[in-house]
Write a protein that holds these residues in place. Structure first.
Motif, mmCIF file in Angstrom:
data_model
loop_
_atom_site.group_PDB
_atom_site.id
_atom_site.type_symbol
_atom_site.label_atom_id
_atom_site.label_comp_id
_atom_site.label_asym_id
_atom_site.label_seq_id
_atom_site.Cartn_x
_atom_site.Cartn_y
_atom_site.Cartn_z
ATOM 1 N N GLY A 1 70.911 42.430 69.167
ATOM 2 C CA GLY A 1 71.956 42.045 68.240
ATOM 3 C C GLY A 1 71.477 41.284 67.028
ATOM 4 O O GLY A 1 72.288 40.907 66.178
ATOM 5 N N THR A 2 70.160 41.035 66.927
ATOM 6 C CA THR A 2 69.603 40.308 65.792
ATOM 7 C C THR A 2 68.865 41.281 64.880
ATOM 8 O O THR A 2 68.000 42.037 65.343
ATOM 9 N N LEU A 3 69.237 41.310 63.582
ATOM 10 C CA LEU A 3 68.579 42.189 62.625
ATOM 11 C C LEU A 3 67.252 41.572 62.199
ATOM 12 O O LEU A 3 67.199 40.443 61.712
ATOM 13 N N ILE A 4 66.167 42.316 62.401
ATOM 14 C CA ILE A 4 64.816 41.816 62.136
ATOM 15 C C ILE A 4 64.110 42.779 61.191
ATOM 16 O O ILE A 4 64.086 43.992 61.438
ATOM 17 N N PRO A 5 63.532 42.269 60.089
ATOM 18 C CA PRO A 5 62.705 43.125 59.239
ATOM 19 C C PRO A 5 61.544 43.689 60.055
ATOM 20 O O PRO A 5 60.679 42.947 60.527
ATOM 21 N N PHE A 6 61.560 45.007 60.238
ATOM 22 C CA PHE A 6 60.643 45.613 61.204
ATOM 23 C C PHE A 6 59.256 45.808 60.613
ATOM 24 O O PHE A 6 59.087 46.262 59.477
ATOM 25 N N VAL A 7 58.253 45.456 61.425
ATOM 26 C CA VAL A 7 56.851 45.692 61.094
ATOM 27 C C VAL A 7 56.235 46.451 62.253
ATOM 28 O O VAL A 7 56.363 46.043 63.415
ATOM 29 N N ASN A 8 55.589 47.560 61.967
ATOM 30 C CA ASN A 8 54.934 48.354 63.002
ATOM 31 C C ASN A 8 53.523 47.814 63.219
ATOM 32 O O ASN A 8 52.630 48.050 62.418
ATOM 33 N N TYR A 9 53.351 47.064 64.299
ATOM 34 C CA TYR A 9 52.023 46.526 64.612
ATOM 35 C C TYR A 9 51.488 47.124 65.917
ATOM 36 O O TYR A 9 50.636 46.532 66.588
ATOM 37 N N SER A 10 51.996 48.321 66.280
ATOM 38 C CA SER A 10 51.569 48.967 67.524
ATOM 39 C C SER A 10 50.088 49.331 67.499
ATOM 40 O O SER A 10 49.444 49.398 68.549
ATOM 41 N N GLN A 11 49.557 49.578 66.274
ATOM 42 C CA GLN A 11 48.145 49.942 66.183
ATOM 43 C C GLN A 11 47.222 48.749 66.390
ATOM 44 O O GLN A 11 46.023 48.906 66.574
ATOM 45 N N CYS A 12 47.786 47.544 66.328
ATOM 46 C CA CYS A 12 46.953 46.341 66.406
ATOM 47 C C CYS A 12 46.451 46.064 67.812
ATOM 48 O O CYS A 12 45.447 45.369 67.985
ATOM 49 N N PHE A 13 47.168 46.560 68.772
ATOM 50 C CA PHE A 13 46.841 46.175 70.141
ATOM 51 C C PHE A 13 45.494 46.732 70.566
ATOM 52 O O PHE A 13 45.178 47.904 70.341
ATOM 53 N N ASN A 14 44.716 45.871 71.181
ATOM 54 C CA ASN A 14 43.504 46.308 71.877
ATOM 55 C C ASN A 14 43.958 46.853 73.225
ATOM 56 O O ASN A 14 44.256 46.103 74.148
ATOM 57 N N MET A 15 44.031 48.190 73.331
ATOM 58 C CA MET A 15 44.658 48.806 74.486
ATOM 59 C C MET A 15 43.935 48.466 75.787
ATOM 60 O O MET A 15 44.569 48.248 76.820
ATOM 61 N N ASP A 16 42.606 48.407 75.729
ATOM 62 C CA ASP A 16 41.866 48.048 76.943
ATOM 63 C C ASP A 16 42.218 46.633 77.386
ATOM 64 O O ASP A 16 42.437 46.380 78.574
ATOM 65 N N GLU A 17 42.278 45.727 76.420
ATOM 66 C CA GLU A 17 42.616 44.336 76.738
ATOM 67 C C GLU A 17 44.069 44.229 77.209
ATOM 68 O O GLU A 17 44.378 43.482 78.138
#
Length: 418
Positions: A92-108
């Motif tokens: 219910g909270t409007l948030i300016p969206f930022v796509n940071y999915s690529q930032c994750f170190n998937m192994d970690e």
């Protein structure tokens, strides 16, 4: 996000130079205007000003240098065709969206997720063992003594602490939007987590203090002692947690993200009392070992080996009871440190399974508990044997029957009224 969170966030932003300089320039009509990323600042103290961007375009920036993120990769922000930044609704909270999915170190990320799942399993196993132990302690009258009563309170603190941590790992840790929204229930959950954690340490201290008094003090009034233990175990943590949280609320204002961020000195108001408790428990352990090595078994043919064996066994038993193993977990190594992953495995082995260890050592392997359980089982068997030795041989119509008891016939008479 509630009003208090917005006020706290604004106070933090007032210290940011990037925040005040961002958006000061006139923007081109139809373009997405220059904007400060409040979301990333809120979740990671990452100061970034997104530049003016043409409609229908994506703009990128290096990922924040925080744990679990790969700073060599990029985050993305989208400018829509109407010249406004893409906005997403979260709870219910409007948030300016930022796509940071690529930032994750998937192994970690996979490693930490796996550790978190095992931690929840460990807490759940300990919780089951502690509940069974608590039921045993409260059921048998022969277990009503000061030592067992202290064990009972320690196990209650373990149970409540495990429940709160399971809720934290299940309802907060996996969902990034929950800390961002900073709901009131999440803040209260953090406070309860702190309280039951400190209470758990205090009851470990009470265990050590009681054992120390049993070795040093000749006569102690048990009822008065238990009142002091209740005050120490449940009352002192209230004072410690209250002081710590009041400082965070009114002085340092570290109340963002479900109180996860604590970058100032306020954490010492919680850490120092815990370190003092662990230090005193270590002194208690050393005193117990000293008594075993110097006083007990003086008439043994080999007093030194006997004392050493007893001291070693006592140390292995008392270390989890006093929580002294937590001294090995003072500081988390940096992600690049070779002991970083080992630290999490060590934490997994020692923290969530401590309740299981204490339940096994001080309930399931306790001679008083074993004797009480054996007595209960023998009593049940005797009742069943006595009942099964009686066999009724009378007819269904006859008003009198014959009972066979161990091969003997006894006539039962039943008076009837016509």
């Amino acid at each position: 996000m509630d009003l208090n969170s917005l006020q706290d966030l604004q106070q933090h932003l007032n210290t940011s130079k990037v925040y005040f300089e961002c958006g000061s320039q006139n923007s081109t009509p139809g373009y997405c205007p220059e904007t400060f990323d409040t979301y990333l600042y809120y979740i990671a103290d990452f100061e970034i000003c997104w530049p003016e961007t043409p409609p229908g375009k994506m703009v990128n920036h290096s990922c924040p240098e925080v744990n679990g993120f790969d700073s060599s990769k990029f985050i993305y922000k989208e400018c829509l065709q109407n010249g406004s930044w893409f906005i997403k609704s979260i709870n219910g909270t409007l948030i300016p969206f930022v796509n940071y999915s690529q930032c994750f170190n998937m192994d970690e990320l996979e490693f930490l997720t796996f550790i978190n799942k095992l931690t929840v399993i460990g807490y759940a196993i300990s919780l089951a063992a502690l509940i069974i132990s608590l039921f045993i302690f409260l059921t048998f009258r022969t277990l009503k003594c000061t030592r067992i009563r202290i064990h009972t309170q320690l196990f209650i603190s373990f149970i409540l602490n495990n429940i709160v941590w399971i809720l934290w790992y299940e309802e907060v840790v996996p969902y990034a939007e929950v800390p961002f929204a900073n709901p009131l229930w999440c803040q209260f959950l953090h406070v309860f987590k702190e309280y039951f954690m400190v209470a758990n340490y205090m009851w470990m201290f009470c265990e050590g203090l009681h054992l120390h008094m049993a070795l040093v003090v000749v006569f102690v009034r048990e009822e008065r002692t238990m009142r002091w233990f209740f005050g120490l175990g449940w009352g002192v943590p209230v004072i410690i947690v209250l002081i710590h949280n009041l400082i965070r609320i009114f002085y340092t204002r570290d109340t963002r993200r479900c109180w996860l961020d604590e970058s100032s000195f306020s954490h010492w108001f919680l850490s120092i009392p815990v370190l003092i408790i662990l230090g005193v428990c270590t002194v208690f352990l050393i005193n117990v070992l000293r008594v075993i090595l110097t006083i007990m078994h003086p008439n043994s043919q080999n007093p030194a080996p006997v004392g050493i064996r007893r001291a070693t066994r006592a140390a292995l038993i008392l270390i989890p009871l006093f929580g002294i193993q937590y001294i090995l977990l003072p500081i988390i190594p940096e992600p690049q440190h070779p002991l970083y992953h080992f630290y999490f495995w060590l934490t997994l082995a020692m923290v969530p399974f401590q309740g299981l260890c204490c339940a096994c050592l001080f309930c399931f392997a306790n001679q008083d508990v074993i004797s009480a359980l054996k007595g209960c089982i023998m009593s049940i068997r005797q009742r069943n044997t006595r009942f099964s030795s009686y066999r009724y041989t009378g007819g269904a119509v006859d008003s009198a029957g014959v009972y066979v008891v161990n091969g003997l016939h006894r006539k039962s008479t039943v008076s009837t009224k016509i």
